[in-house]
Design a protein around this motif. Structure first.
Motif, mmCIF file in Angstrom:
data_model
loop_
_atom_site.group_PDB
_atom_site.id
_atom_site.type_symbol
_atom_site.label_atom_id
_atom_site.label_comp_id
_atom_site.label_asym_id
_atom_site.label_seq_id
_atom_site.Cartn_x
_atom_site.Cartn_y
_atom_site.Cartn_z
ATOM 1 N N ALA A 309 1.015 -1.562 -0.425
ATOM 2 C CA ALA A 309 0.053 0.095 -0.325
ATOM 3 C C ALA A 309 1.085 1.372 0.296
ATOM 4 O O ALA A 309 1.088 2.045 -0.469
ATOM 5 C CB ALA A 309 -0.671 0.523 1.493
ATOM 6 N N TYR A 310 1.881 1.497 0.795
ATOM 7 C CA TYR A 310 2.806 2.390 0.862
ATOM 8 C C TYR A 310 3.819 2.717 -0.300
ATOM 9 O O TYR A 310 3.650 3.965 -1.375
ATOM 10 C CB TYR A 310 4.197 2.412 1.930
ATOM 11 C CG TYR A 310 3.418 2.889 3.389
ATOM 12 C CD1 TYR A 310 3.213 4.325 3.799
ATOM 13 C CD2 TYR A 310 3.059 2.110 4.324
ATOM 14 C CE1 TYR A 310 3.144 4.908 4.711
ATOM 15 C CE2 TYR A 310 2.811 2.704 5.790
ATOM 16 C CZ TYR A 310 2.350 3.556 5.319
ATOM 17 O OH TYR A 310 2.125 4.017 6.962
ATOM 18 N N LEU A 311 4.373 1.392 -0.973
ATOM 19 C CA LEU A 311 4.595 1.250 -2.792
ATOM 20 C C LEU A 311 3.661 1.983 -3.236
ATOM 21 O O LEU A 311 4.263 2.809 -4.166
ATOM 22 C CB LEU A 311 5.104 -0.336 -2.752
ATOM 23 C CG LEU A 311 6.477 -0.440 -2.193
ATOM 24 C CD1 LEU A 311 6.643 -1.191 -1.852
ATOM 25 C CD2 LEU A 311 7.666 0.846 -2.395
ATOM 26 N N THR A 312 2.451 1.503 -3.467
ATOM 27 C CA THR A 312 1.559 1.528 -4.255
ATOM 28 C C THR A 312 1.305 3.625 -4.094
ATOM 29 O O THR A 312 1.299 4.029 -5.555
ATOM 30 C CB THR A 312 0.030 1.005 -4.518
ATOM 31 O OG1 THR A 312 0.856 -0.231 -4.381
ATOM 32 C CG2 THR A 312 -0.967 1.394 -5.517
ATOM 33 N N VAL A 313 0.654 3.922 -3.383
ATOM 34 C CA VAL A 313 0.662 5.693 -3.071
ATOM 35 C C VAL A 313 1.745 6.540 -3.483
ATOM 36 O O VAL A 313 1.958 7.533 -3.913
ATOM 37 C CB VAL A 313 0.490 5.773 -1.512
ATOM 38 C CG1 VAL A 313 -0.037 7.263 -1.187
ATOM 39 C CG2 VAL A 313 -1.089 4.865 -1.389
ATOM 40 N N GLY A 314 2.976 5.760 -2.754
ATOM 41 C CA GLY A 314 4.429 6.697 -3.377
ATOM 42 C C GLY A 314 4.123 6.899 -4.665
ATOM 43 O O GLY A 314 5.189 7.944 -5.031
ATOM 44 N N MET A 315 4.103 6.188 -5.675
ATOM 45 C CA MET A 315 4.716 5.394 -7.220
ATOM 46 C C MET A 315 3.514 6.603 -7.465
ATOM 47 O O MET A 315 4.066 6.736 -9.073
ATOM 48 C CB MET A 315 4.716 3.953 -7.322
ATOM 49 C CG MET A 315 6.004 3.170 -6.894
ATOM 50 S SD MET A 315 7.259 3.607 -7.200
ATOM 51 C CE MET A 315 7.791 3.708 -8.848
ATOM 52 N N ILE A 316 2.470 6.338 -6.999
ATOM 53 C CA ILE A 316 1.096 7.286 -7.993
ATOM 54 C C ILE A 316 1.670 8.620 -7.520
ATOM 55 O O ILE A 316 1.271 9.331 -9.046
ATOM 56 C CB ILE A 316 0.037 6.525 -7.112
ATOM 57 C CG1 ILE A 316 -0.408 5.555 -7.451
ATOM 58 C CG2 ILE A 316 -1.123 7.851 -7.798
ATOM 59 C CD1 ILE A 316 -1.727 4.873 -7.459
ATOM 60 N N CYS A 317 1.917 9.293 -6.542
ATOM 61 C CA CYS A 317 2.434 10.197 -6.218
ATOM 62 C C CYS A 317 3.743 11.057 -7.386
ATOM 63 O O CYS A 317 3.458 11.707 -7.822
ATOM 64 C CB CYS A 317 2.887 10.230 -4.810
ATOM 65 S SG CYS A 317 1.399 10.695 -3.975
ATOM 66 N N PHE A 318 4.508 9.929 -7.112
ATOM 67 C CA PHE A 318 5.917 10.169 -7.649
ATOM 68 C C PHE A 318 5.262 10.318 -9.481
ATOM 69 O O PHE A 318 5.651 11.295 -10.580
ATOM 70 C CB PHE A 318 6.535 8.921 -7.502
ATOM 71 C CG PHE A 318 7.920 9.200 -8.754
ATOM 72 C CD1 PHE A 318 8.992 9.873 -8.601
ATOM 73 C CD2 PHE A 318 8.255 8.466 -9.806
ATOM 74 C CE1 PHE A 318 10.168 10.586 -8.620
ATOM 75 C CE2 PHE A 318 10.007 9.281 -10.394
ATOM 76 C CZ PHE A 318 10.155 9.697 -10.051
ATOM 77 N N ALA A 319 4.783 9.544 -9.951
ATOM 78 C CA ALA A 319 3.928 9.496 -11.893
ATOM 79 C C ALA A 319 3.216 11.169 -11.617
ATOM 80 O O ALA A 319 3.761 11.830 -12.748
ATOM 81 C CB ALA A 319 3.206 8.401 -11.794
ATOM 82 N N LEU A 320 2.434 11.342 -10.878
ATOM 83 C CA LEU A 320 1.404 12.222 -10.514
ATOM 84 C C LEU A 320 2.778 13.709 -11.014
ATOM 85 O O LEU A 320 2.604 14.493 -12.283
ATOM 86 C CB LEU A 320 0.661 12.881 -9.490
ATOM 87 C CG LEU A 320 -0.447 11.875 -10.422
ATOM 88 C CD1 LEU A 320 -1.265 11.636 -8.728
ATOM 89 C CD2 LEU A 320 -1.462 12.091 -10.864
ATOM 90 N N SER A 321 3.650 13.679 -10.375
ATOM 91 C CA SER A 321 4.927 14.811 -10.304
ATOM 92 C C SER A 321 4.918 14.980 -11.144
ATOM 93 O O SER A 321 5.939 15.901 -11.956
ATOM 94 C CB SER A 321 5.825 14.621 -8.549
ATOM 95 O OG SER A 321 6.864 13.536 -9.001
#
Length: 350
Positions: A309-321
């Motif tokens: 869950a932490y990795l998924t949210v972190g990767m989504i935020c990185f992709a959005l940025s």
């Protein structure tokens, strides 16, 4: 003439209003709180702020997710399903009849340790398709009876396991206690027994507050149909930790409950033999039974969900940025002047 008359009329109304009492107004008293005029943070979400926020979340969440996954992978876990294996081949066409009979239900299974397991090693039993969260099941208990011997007859919420015919109240009463798990496990390696410590498996609050020291089992499993384990009448409920563990009902139909602890290390490739008493009837509702050996790490038992869950949210935020950064440089958009915002203008500006 008409004009003068109108003027006089208006004057008469005005004088009449001044003499009459004022009507109560429903308008609330003015305050900055009710009018939402208190000082507040009103951020302007510029592209730089948005990209920085998403990148900050990614920088924080991705390492946490990796650490949680590594902590979960450090846990060594061995799971052995046995409800079918422990039924003789000739009885597997009618498992319910076999489990309800007086036949010998002892069987032996083997568990191979994949990696070194450091003590303490927790022994769990796992049940699948068992709905302990059913409303009637959860309510079928008497907490007052469990706490005090003076409340022995407080069984109004325990039906149908409330009264033993001709013998009085059942202690502990209710369907939860009646259906207590009663499979047994005896472990050995190299033909030497492995001791399982069954002390300290219940919550401290249960032992001290929820189960009384003066409450002893009485007429238990005496209602006719035997549902599960039989309790020792000479031991108070405050010392029967298997009962305390079972009475904490699970929220999901697949759950694990602590059976005991092995307090020696187990080496890789060791074979653990388990002599198992297959007594508990899960065959009537197509349930599954599993024996679990598990170590723990700083994150607890094995659970990859938190790290994923932490990795998924972190990767989504990185992709959005990254996406917002590319859009900002490839196709920029002119920003409005923040000085024209209402809270940035002076009282006399338009």
């Amino acid at each position: 003439m008409s004009s003068h008359t109108a003027s006089s009329s208006n004057g008469g109304n005005g004088s009449g209003d001044s003499g009459a009492p004022r009507r109560n107004s429903k308008r609330p008293k003015y305050s900055k709180f009710t009018q939402q005029e208190l000082p507040a943070c009103k951020p302007i979400l510029t592209p730089r702020w948005v990209v920085s926020a998403f990148m900050l979340i990614a920088i924080v969440f991705i390492p946490i997710g990796i650490a949680c996954l590594l902590g979960s992978r450090d846990v060594v876990e061995v799971v052995q399903r046995y409800e079918t294996e422990c039924i003789p081949a000739e009885n597997r066409t009618n498992k319910v009849q076999f489990i309800q009979s007086d036949a010998n239900k002892t069987c032996t299974i083997s568990m191979t340790i994949p990696k070194r397991m450091r003590q303490p090693i927790y022994v769990y039993y796992q049940l699948d398709n068992f709905y302990q969260n059913h409303r009637r099941y959860v309510k079928s208990r008497s907490d007052e009876q469990l706490k005090s011997a003076s409340k022995e007859n407080d069984t109004s919420s325990c039906k149908p396991e409330d009264i033993a015919t001709g013998r009085g109240a059942i202690v502990p009463c209710g369907l939860i206690a009646w259906s207590m798990f009663n499979d047994t496990y005896n472990f050995s390696r190299h033909n030497l027994p492995l001791t399982v410590n069954k002390k300290g498996i219940a919550w401290k609050s249960d032992k001290e507050k929820r189960f009384g020291k003066d409450v002893f089992p009485k007429n238990f499993q005496g209602g006719g149909l035997v549902g599960g384990a039989i309790l020792n009448d000479s031991i108070p409920l405050s010392e029967q930790e298997d009962l305390m563990v079972w009475m904490r009902t699970a929220a999901l139909p697949t759950f694990r409950k602590l059976y005991g602890k092995i307090e020696v290390d187990l080496e890789a490739k060791e074979v653990i033999n388990v002599t198992l008493g297959n007594n508990y009837n899960t065959y009537s509702f197509n349930g599954k039974k599993k024996l679990v050996l598990s170590t723990t790490s700083w994150i607890g038992g094995r659970n990859d969900f938190l790290g994923i869950a932490y990795l998924t949210v972190g990767m989504i935020c990185f992709a959005l940025s990254m996406g917002f950064t590319i859009v900002y440089f490839v196709k920029p958009r002119r920003l409005g002047d923040p000085t024209f915002l209402s809270w940035n203008r002076g009282p006399g500006s338009h």
